[in-house]
Scaffold this motif. Structure first.
Motif, PDB file in Angstrom:
ATOM      1  N   GLU A  79      -2.019 -15.490 -24.511  1.00 24.11           N
ATOM      2  CA  GLU A  79      -0.867 -16.217 -25.023  1.00 24.11           C
ATOM      3  C   GLU A  79      -1.102 -17.721 -24.936  1.00 24.11           C
ATOM      4  OE1 GLU A  79       3.939 -16.521 -24.118  1.00 24.11           O
ATOM      5  OE2 GLU A  79       2.850 -14.710 -23.580  1.00 24.11           O
ATOM      6  N   PHE A  80      -1.805 -18.143 -23.888  1.00 26.02           N
ATOM      7  CA  PHE A  80      -2.120 -19.564 -23.728  1.00 26.02           C
ATOM      8  C   PHE A  80      -2.979 -20.049 -24.896  1.00 26.02           C
ATOM      9  CE2 PHE A  80      -4.241 -23.333 -22.316  1.00 26.02           C
ATOM     10  CZ  PHE A  80      -3.410 -23.941 -21.386  1.00 26.02           C
ATOM     11  N   ALA A  81      -4.008 -19.289 -25.226  1.00 26.29           N
ATOM     12  CA  ALA A  81      -4.892 -19.682 -26.327  1.00 26.29           C
ATOM     13  C   ALA A  81      -4.117 -19.792 -27.633  1.00 26.29           C
ATOM     14  CB  ALA A  81      -6.030 -18.677 -26.468  1.00 26.29           C
ATOM     15  N   ARG A  82      -3.166 -18.905 -27.814  1.00 23.35           N
ATOM     16  CA  ARG A  82      -2.392 -18.881 -29.052  1.00 23.35           C
ATOM     17  C   ARG A  82      -1.355 -20.006 -29.089  1.00 23.35           C
ATOM     18  NH1 ARG A  82      -1.173 -14.044 -28.408  1.00 23.35           N
ATOM     19  NH2 ARG A  82       1.047 -14.230 -27.934  1.00 23.35           N
ATOM     20  N   LYS A  83      -0.562 -20.111 -28.032  1.00 25.13           N
ATOM     21  CA  LYS A  83       0.596 -21.023 -28.060  1.00 25.13           C
ATOM     22  C   LYS A  83       0.258 -22.458 -27.663  1.00 25.13           C
ATOM     23  CE  LYS A  83       4.220 -17.567 -27.361  1.00 25.13           C
ATOM     24  NZ  LYS A  83       5.359 -17.133 -26.513  1.00 25.13           N
ATOM     25  N   VAL A  84      -0.664 -22.608 -26.732  1.00 25.77           N
ATOM     26  CA  VAL A  84      -0.994 -23.963 -26.264  1.00 25.77           C
ATOM     27  C   VAL A  84      -2.188 -24.534 -27.013  1.00 25.77           C
ATOM     28  CG1 VAL A  84      -1.638 -25.380 -24.271  1.00 25.77           C
ATOM     29  CG2 VAL A  84      -0.047 -23.464 -23.975  1.00 25.77           C
ATOM     30  N   ALA A  85      -3.257 -23.717 -27.132  1.00 28.26           N
ATOM     31  CA  ALA A  85      -4.482 -24.216 -27.756  1.00 28.26           C
ATOM     32  C   ALA A  85      -4.486 -24.060 -29.277  1.00 28.26           C
ATOM     33  CB  ALA A  85      -5.691 -23.496 -27.163  1.00 28.26           C
ATOM     34  N   GLY A  86      -3.518 -23.310 -29.810  1.00 32.08           N
ATOM     35  CA  GLY A  86      -3.389 -23.193 -31.257  1.00 32.08           C
ATOM     36  C   GLY A  86      -4.392 -22.273 -31.926  1.00 32.08           C
ATOM     37  N   HIS A  87      -4.912 -21.289 -31.201  1.00 32.49           N
ATOM     38  CA  HIS A  87      -5.843 -20.317 -31.801  1.00 32.49           C
ATOM     39  C   HIS A  87      -5.046 -19.219 -32.504  1.00 32.49           C
ATOM     40  CE1 HIS A  87      -9.868 -21.143 -29.578  1.00 32.49           C
ATOM     41  NE2 HIS A  87      -9.149 -22.247 -29.625  1.00 32.49           N
ATOM     42  N   ALA A  88      -4.688 -19.478 -33.720  1.00 26.81           N
ATOM     43  CA  ALA A  88      -3.921 -18.487 -34.482  1.00 26.81           C
ATOM     44  C   ALA A  88      -4.825 -17.324 -34.883  1.00 26.81           C
ATOM     45  CB  ALA A  88      -3.329 -19.137 -35.728  1.00 26.81           C
ATOM     46  N   LEU A  89      -4.240 -16.148 -35.050  1.00 20.63           N
ATOM     47  CA  LEU A  89      -4.996 -14.992 -35.511  1.00 20.63           C
ATOM     48  C   LEU A  89      -5.278 -15.168 -37.002  1.00 20.63           C
ATOM     49  CD1 LEU A  89      -4.306 -11.262 -34.662  1.00 20.63           C
ATOM     50  CD2 LEU A  89      -5.151 -11.980 -36.901  1.00 20.63           C
ATOM     51  N   GLU A  90      -6.542 -15.325 -37.343  1.00 24.43           N
ATOM     52  CA  GLU A  90      -6.947 -15.497 -38.736  1.00 24.43           C
ATOM     53  C   GLU A  90      -7.725 -14.254 -39.163  1.00 24.43           C
ATOM     54  OE1 GLU A  90      -8.475 -19.486 -39.749  1.00 24.43           O
ATOM     55  OE2 GLU A  90      -8.157 -19.953 -37.631  1.00 24.43           O
ATOM     56  N   PRO A  91      -7.175 -13.452 -40.066  1.00 27.25           N
ATOM     57  CA  PRO A  91      -7.801 -12.173 -40.422  1.00 27.25           C
ATOM     58  C   PRO A  91      -9.252 -12.273 -40.875  1.00 27.25           C
ATOM     59  CG  PRO A  91      -5.567 -12.270 -41.268  1.00 27.25           C
ATOM     60  CD  PRO A  91      -5.869 -13.643 -40.736  1.00 27.25           C
ATOM     61  N   ASP A  92      -9.656 -13.426 -41.431  1.00 26.74           N
ATOM     62  CA  ASP A  92     -11.037 -13.591 -41.876  1.00 26.74           C
ATOM     63  C   ASP A  92     -11.976 -13.887 -40.711  1.00 26.74           C
ATOM     64  OD1 ASP A  92     -13.002 -13.578 -43.895  1.00 26.74           O
ATOM     65  OD2 ASP A  92     -13.000 -15.767 -43.965  1.00 26.74           O
ATOM     66  N   HIS A  93     -11.405 -14.177 -39.544  1.00 25.90           N
ATOM     67  CA  HIS A  93     -12.197 -14.477 -38.354  1.00 25.90           C
ATOM     68  C   HIS A  93     -11.736 -13.599 -37.184  1.00 25.90           C
ATOM     69  CE1 HIS A  93     -13.904 -18.020 -40.355  1.00 25.90           C
ATOM     70  NE2 HIS A  93     -12.684 -18.255 -40.797  1.00 25.90           N
ATOM     71  N   HIS A  94     -11.363 -12.373 -37.508  1.00 24.40           N
ATOM     72  CA  HIS A  94     -10.844 -11.459 -36.500  1.00 24.40           C
ATOM     73  C   HIS A  94     -11.276 -10.048 -36.873  1.00 24.40           C
ATOM     74  CE1 HIS A  94      -7.817  -9.038 -34.295  1.00 24.40           C
ATOM     75  NE2 HIS A  94      -7.785 -10.058 -33.454  1.00 24.40           N
ATOM     76  N   CYS A  95     -11.687  -9.279 -35.875  1.00 22.98           N
ATOM     77  CA  CYS A  95     -12.159  -7.916 -36.116  1.00 22.98           C
ATOM     78  C   CYS A  95     -11.223  -6.916 -35.461  1.00 22.98           C
ATOM     79  CB  CYS A  95     -13.574  -7.759 -35.546  1.00 22.98           C
ATOM     80  SG  CYS A  95     -14.282  -6.111 -35.757  1.00 22.98           S
ATOM     81  N   ALA A  96     -10.904  -5.857 -36.202  1.00 19.75           N
ATOM     82  CA  ALA A  96     -10.152  -4.742 -35.630  1.00 19.75           C
ATOM     83  C   ALA A  96     -11.156  -3.677 -35.217  1.00 19.75           C
ATOM     84  CB  ALA A  96      -9.177  -4.178 -36.659  1.00 19.75           C
ATOM     85  N   GLY A  97     -10.974  -3.127 -34.033  1.00 21.19           N
ATOM     86  CA  GLY A  97     -11.933  -2.145 -33.544  1.00 21.19           C
ATOM     87  C   GLY A  97     -11.277  -0.965 -32.860  1.00 21.19           C
TER      88      GLY A  97
END
Length: 412
Positions: free
Chosen positions: A169-187
């Motif tokens: 949550e820190f990476a997402r909300k504080v550091a701004g690492h949004a989930l980008e489908p082109d740079h994210h893998c589902a496994g």
């Protein structure tokens, strides 16, 4: 209680950072929401880069791992191209299992992470606390305040090393690492018993199946005749094509002409579990005011192989160095902590870029077949594929124009 350095997450990245800090005589607080041993959904492969990072922590750790019954030594990779071409690449050419030390291993994450945590427990410099759920972080004048679900203070620190995984949550909300489908893998990952046809040398298998591209399926051998089996695909593709990964995994294992016979008598052990992988195919900031992001929380997973353990450990090592320097200088500014970003990307970025190219190749099955066919007779290409899983520094060779000529046309 106030600490100079606090680490969130005791996985490979967080544990590595804590152990390097301990080696340098720096105390730290290490917190994890779970109690170890705990499971982590993963492919379970430990590459040569992992062994290299273990050696940097303590030379004895590689020998202890090699002797542990929780692992099997792995001597290479079998790539299976869409046209069925099998490309076996040993981690070490002409290896001798009787005299050589294995260049890789496969071990369940529940065991490997606990292996590191047991080392953490031996270090008096590390204040390690399990079952501590940090639900919220608040900026203070001097760093960060960590709070539990009840809003009670867990600790405060001057610099926070965030190693709490892909769902941070820190990476997402504080550091701004949004989930980008082109740079994210589902496994998906599950375990099987009694899979036939596994390599006698415990080569890990990567299957690139024509009607499943740009995804891939893996089969990694484990102790006691078990295997880690799973699939991975870009989240962008999964969404666009409305792919049901669980259904596709079952279909492949029951209908694929090569794999189906091998799984005919196999028994699935436990559920199929899903996970998301933020890929290092895009260069993101890894630091900010009074914090550093490590491993999966820093979106550092290899875009082609999905390997993340070694990258977490590399980032953990550099995080320990720069956190200690920040404390020594009393400088926790974003400008100073950018040195951590530079150090991590200096080590990993060229390899991440190469893996991104390989990942894109999966969109072109015929081209992928050509590469696989060529690699059979092209040692340079075979070595490059192997190096992606080893601790062979690709940076120098990637800067040399002659390397690309050999990669495309070389046969010797």
């Amino acid at each position: 209680m106030n600490h100079d350095i606090c680490i969130l997450g005791a996985g490979p990245g967080g544990a590595t950072a804590a152990l390097h800090l301990a080696n340098a005589g720096h105390p730290c607080l290490l917190l994890d929401r779970a109690a170890f041993p705990r499971d982590k959904v993963c492919g379970d492969a430990l590459s040569g880069k992992v062994l290299s990072e273990l050696k940097r922590i303590d030379e004895k750790l590689t020998s202890q791992l090699a002797a542990a019954p929780m692992q099997v030594p792995s001597w290479g990779i079998d790539f299976f191209a869409p046209n069925g071409q099998q490309l076996g690449i040993p981690f070490k050419p002409d290896f001798n299992k009787n005299t050589d030390r294995a260049a890789g291993h496969v071990a369940k994450r529940i065991d490997f992470d606990n292996f590191l945590v047991e080392e953490v427990r031996q270090r008096p410099e590390i204040d390690f606390r399990e079952n501590v759920d940090v639900a919220r972080t608040e900026r203070t004048a001097t760093g960060w305040q960590l709070l539990n679900k009840a809003g009670e203070e867990v600790a405060t620190c001057r610099i926070l090393l965030v190693a709490n995984g892909a769902q941070s949550e820190f990476a997402r909300k504080v550091a701004g690492h949004a989930l980008e489908p082109d740079h994210h893998c589902a496994g998906l990952r599950t375990y099987y018993d009694n899979v036939t046809g596994l390599s006698p040398n415990n080569f890990i298998e990567l299957h690139f199946i024509k009607d499943f591209l740009p995804g891939y399926l893996w089969v990694f051998p484990l102790p006691n005749g078990q295997a880690n089996v799973g699939v991975g695909m870009l989240s962008k593709t999964v969404a666009a094509k409305k792919i049901n990964l669980r259904q596709r995994l079952d279909e492949i294992l029951t209908t694929h002409p090569t794999l189906a016979p091998r799984f005919a008598q196999a028994e699935r052990l436990g559920p199929v579990r899903g996970f998301g992988l933020p890929l290092g195919s895009k260069r993101r900031p890894l630091s900010g005011a009074n914090y550093l992001l490590l491993g999966d929380a820093g979106s550092l997973i290899d875009p082609f192989s999905g390997e993340g353990i070694s990258h977490a450990m590399v980032s953990g090592r550099h995080a320990a160095i720069w956190a200690a320097q920040a404390v020594a200088k009393g400088d926790f500014s974003p400008a100073f902590l950018k040195n951590y970003d530079k150090a991590v990307y200096n080590r990993l970025w060229q390899e991440l870029r190469l893996s991104r190219v390989m990942q894109r190749l999966l969109n072109f099955p015929s081209l992928f077949n050509i590469v696989a066919n060529r690699a059979v007779n092209n040692p340079t290409l075979a070595e490059t594929l192997s190096a992606m899983f080893m601790d062979l520094d690709l940076r120098e060779r990637l800067r040399q124009p002659s390397f690309y000529f050999k990669l495309l046309f070389g046969r010797k």
